[in-house]
Design an enzyme around this catalytic site. Structure first.
Site, PDB file in Angstrom:
ATOM      1  N   ARG A 199      32.731  36.835  37.689  1.00 53.16           N
ATOM      2  CA  ARG A 199      33.761  37.219  36.768  1.00 53.16           C
ATOM      3  C   ARG A 199      34.362  36.204  35.920  1.00 53.16           C
ATOM      4  O   ARG A 199      34.215  35.168  36.375  1.00 53.16           O
ATOM      5  CB  ARG A 199      34.733  37.790  37.728  1.00 53.16           C
ATOM      6  CG  ARG A 199      34.233  38.895  38.706  1.00 53.16           C
ATOM      7  CD  ARG A 199      35.215  39.533  39.691  1.00 53.16           C
ATOM      8  NE  ARG A 199      34.953  40.851  40.509  1.00 53.16           N
ATOM      9  CZ  ARG A 199      34.350  40.698  41.626  1.00 53.16           C
ATOM     10  NH1 ARG A 199      34.067  39.400  42.194  1.00 53.16           N
ATOM     11  NH2 ARG A 199      34.015  41.661  42.473  1.00 53.16           N
ATOM     12  N   LYS A 224      37.873  38.145  43.615  1.00 53.64           N
ATOM     13  CA  LYS A 224      38.647  39.385  43.606  1.00 53.64           C
ATOM     14  C   LYS A 224      38.795  40.237  44.786  1.00 53.64           C
ATOM     15  O   LYS A 224      39.918  40.872  44.995  1.00 53.64           O
ATOM     16  CB  LYS A 224      38.201  40.091  42.357  1.00 53.64           C
ATOM     17  CG  LYS A 224      38.953  41.383  41.927  1.00 53.64           C
ATOM     18  CD  LYS A 224      38.336  42.098  40.931  1.00 53.64           C
ATOM     19  CE  LYS A 224      38.903  43.362  40.642  1.00 53.64           C
ATOM     20  NZ  LYS A 224      38.411  44.253  39.554  1.00 53.64           N
ATOM     21  N   HIS A 279      33.850  40.771  29.585  1.00 55.61           N
ATOM     22  CA  HIS A 279      33.368  41.740  30.884  1.00 55.61           C
ATOM     23  C   HIS A 279      32.034  42.363  30.632  1.00 55.61           C
ATOM     24  O   HIS A 279      31.618  42.531  31.570  1.00 55.61           O
ATOM     25  CB  HIS A 279      34.562  42.584  31.349  1.00 55.61           C
ATOM     26  CG  HIS A 279      34.327  43.065  32.823  1.00 55.61           C
ATOM     27  ND1 HIS A 279      34.558  42.330  33.632  1.00 55.61           N
ATOM     28  CD2 HIS A 279      33.991  44.294  33.166  1.00 55.61           C
ATOM     29  CE1 HIS A 279      34.350  42.861  34.967  1.00 55.61           C
ATOM     30  NE2 HIS A 279      34.048  43.934  34.495  1.00 55.61           N
ATOM     31  N   ARG A 282      29.292  40.586  32.175  1.00 51.30           N
ATOM     32  CA  ARG A 282      28.985  40.753  33.834  1.00 51.30           C
ATOM     33  C   ARG A 282      28.067  42.259  33.786  1.00 51.30           C
ATOM     34  O   ARG A 282      27.183  42.212  34.627  1.00 51.30           O
ATOM     35  CB  ARG A 282      30.141  41.109  34.408  1.00 51.30           C
ATOM     36  CG  ARG A 282      30.121  41.636  36.075  1.00 51.30           C
ATOM     37  CD  ARG A 282      31.653  41.063  36.718  1.00 51.30           C
ATOM     38  NE  ARG A 282      31.596  41.717  38.069  1.00 51.30           N
ATOM     39  CZ  ARG A 282      31.219  41.249  38.856  1.00 51.30           C
ATOM     40  NH1 ARG A 282      30.501  40.260  39.248  1.00 51.30           N
ATOM     41  NH2 ARG A 282      31.299  42.155  40.175  1.00 51.30           N
ATOM     42  N   HIS A 305      30.019  42.799  44.663  1.00 47.03           N
ATOM     43  CA  HIS A 305      30.434  43.973  44.798  1.00 47.03           C
ATOM     44  C   HIS A 305      30.398  44.507  46.112  1.00 47.03           C
ATOM     45  O   HIS A 305      29.224  44.024  46.934  1.00 47.03           O
ATOM     46  CB  HIS A 305      29.466  45.063  44.002  1.00 47.03           C
ATOM     47  CG  HIS A 305      29.617  44.898  42.474  1.00 47.03           C
ATOM     48  ND1 HIS A 305      28.779  44.257  41.826  1.00 47.03           N
ATOM     49  CD2 HIS A 305      30.786  45.389  41.828  1.00 47.03           C
ATOM     50  CE1 HIS A 305      29.207  44.067  40.444  1.00 47.03           C
ATOM     51  NE2 HIS A 305      30.178  44.749  40.539  1.00 47.03           N
ATOM     52  N   TYR A 314      28.015  48.771  37.133  1.00 45.29           N
ATOM     53  CA  TYR A 314      27.521  47.642  36.453  1.00 45.29           C
ATOM     54  C   TYR A 314      26.091  47.583  35.913  1.00 45.29           C
ATOM     55  O   TYR A 314      25.616  46.780  35.453  1.00 45.29           O
ATOM     56  CB  TYR A 314      28.116  46.302  37.068  1.00 45.29           C
ATOM     57  CG  TYR A 314      29.607  46.049  36.975  1.00 45.29           C
ATOM     58  CD1 TYR A 314      30.040  45.429  36.069  1.00 45.29           C
ATOM     59  CD2 TYR A 314      30.324  46.983  37.911  1.00 45.29           C
ATOM     60  CE1 TYR A 314      31.527  44.967  35.850  1.00 45.29           C
ATOM     61  CE2 TYR A 314      31.819  46.576  37.882  1.00 45.29           C
ATOM     62  CZ  TYR A 314      32.308  45.687  37.089  1.00 45.29           C
ATOM     63  OH  TYR A 314      33.700  45.541  37.009  1.00 45.29           O
TER      64      TYR A 314
END
Length: 327
Positions: A199, A224, A279, A282, A305, A314
């Site tokens: 990220r 995150k 982003h 990613r 994740h 993603y």
């Protein structure tokens, strides 16, 4: 029995009952005062009464001040949260008594925000306010309902599925070459992002002390999701990292978020790419890594994740590539 009396132009209802604090409230009509008194006495009879007076004596702005002081500092990204709550304080809603912030008031706030913000931004704003109300109810014991829970949330827009192809990547990297006044860290930053699926915040917060060029790993102590993880580094990522100058502060990429975003968008413009955000790197990296790591558990360990549903947002395979795989 409640006493009802007229004081000036308004009707005052007063309830005094043993074992309960006195309750007093004024209304524009006698009927309104009587109805309120009956509802309070009914709750007392049933043993479910909780005084609403505290919520009627404090403004929502005062509650937000207390929340920002005692609760927000314990949250990740608390500076952004505080900015959201301070913006609410400046609204008419902020000057209302806590008890008067009703679902109708919250729905009006939602509709006004949707005029200038995207739905996902409004959803995040409502989530922040919902946390405030829940804390008021559970920890500070205010007798209110959570008005956010009682309104319709904006529909989430479709997730982005922008993935750069090889030609677009080549153009972008060429546009980011460190010539003239271009930042020397931008091109390596983009390459490492494409190789690791890290990220933006993880990249900008990465420190040299957590990078092992021999073992080809980068340790992220705070992500995150609130958990640490170790990211494997490809040979290409290692090649870029070994050429980087070491900053005094210890950051691998000593760039401020705003400067990075500005440089990246300038590079996108020079490369003549359409609808590309940082982003999206990613998304691109996750899609590419899925070809090398078909095991979902291994792939999620790299990308960070926590569940397959989030990982699927993603992963954007091309139909023609899937056709080749199934034969």
């Amino acid at each position: 029995m409640a006493s009802i009396r007229k004081r000036g132009e308004r009707w005052q209802a007063r309830i005094t009952r043993k074992g309960f604090p006195p309750e007093v409230k004024s209304f524009g009509t006698r009927a309104g005062a009587e109805q309120w008194a009956r509802s309070i006495e009914s709750e007392m009879d049933r043993g479910i009464y909780v005084s609403r007076s505290p919520a009627e004596q404090v403004t929502f702005s005062e509650i937000l001040d207390l929340y920002m002081k005692e609760v927000s500092p314990n949250h990740k990204g608390y500076l952004a949260e505080i900015a959201k709550l301070k913006a609410v304080q400046r609204l008419r809603m902020g000057q209302m008594m806590l008890a008067n912030v009703t679902p109708k008031v919250m729905a009006e706030y939602r509709d006004e925000r949707l005029k200038t913000c995207r739905p996902n931004t409004v959803i995040r704003d409502l989530a922040a306010l919902s946390s405030v109300f829940n804390y008021c109810i559970k920890e500070w014991r205010y007798a209110i309902i959570n008005p956010v829970a009682a309104i319709r949330k904006p529909s989430m827009p479709p997730g982005r599925n922008r993935v750069l192809d090889a030609a677009e990547e080549k153009r972008l990297l060429e546009a980011l070459r460190p010539i003239k006044n271009r930042n020397i860290y931008m091109r390596p930053l983009v390459i490492v992002a494409l190789e690791t699926a890290m990220r933006r915040g993880e990249l900008l917060g990465l420190e040299w002390r957590y990078v092992d060029l021999i073992k080809r790993t980068a340790f992220l102590p705070d992500t995150k999701n609130g958990t640490s993880r170790t990211v494997p580094l490809s040979e290409r990522a290692i090649s870029e990292l070994t050429t980087l100058p070491r900053s005094i502060g210890g950051l691998v990429f000593p760039i401020k978020w705003s400067a990075m975003e500005y440089c990246f968008q300038r590079g996108v413009k020079r490369a003549e790419l359409v609808n590309v955000r940082f982003h999206d790197l990613r998304h691109t990296a996750t899609t590419r890594l899925s070809e090398k790591l078909p095991n979902l558990i291994e792939l999620a360990a790299v990308t960070g994740h926590k569940n397959v549903q989030m990982l699927a947002r993603y992963y954007h395979p091309k139909a023609e590539d899937l056709a080749q795989k199934i034969g």
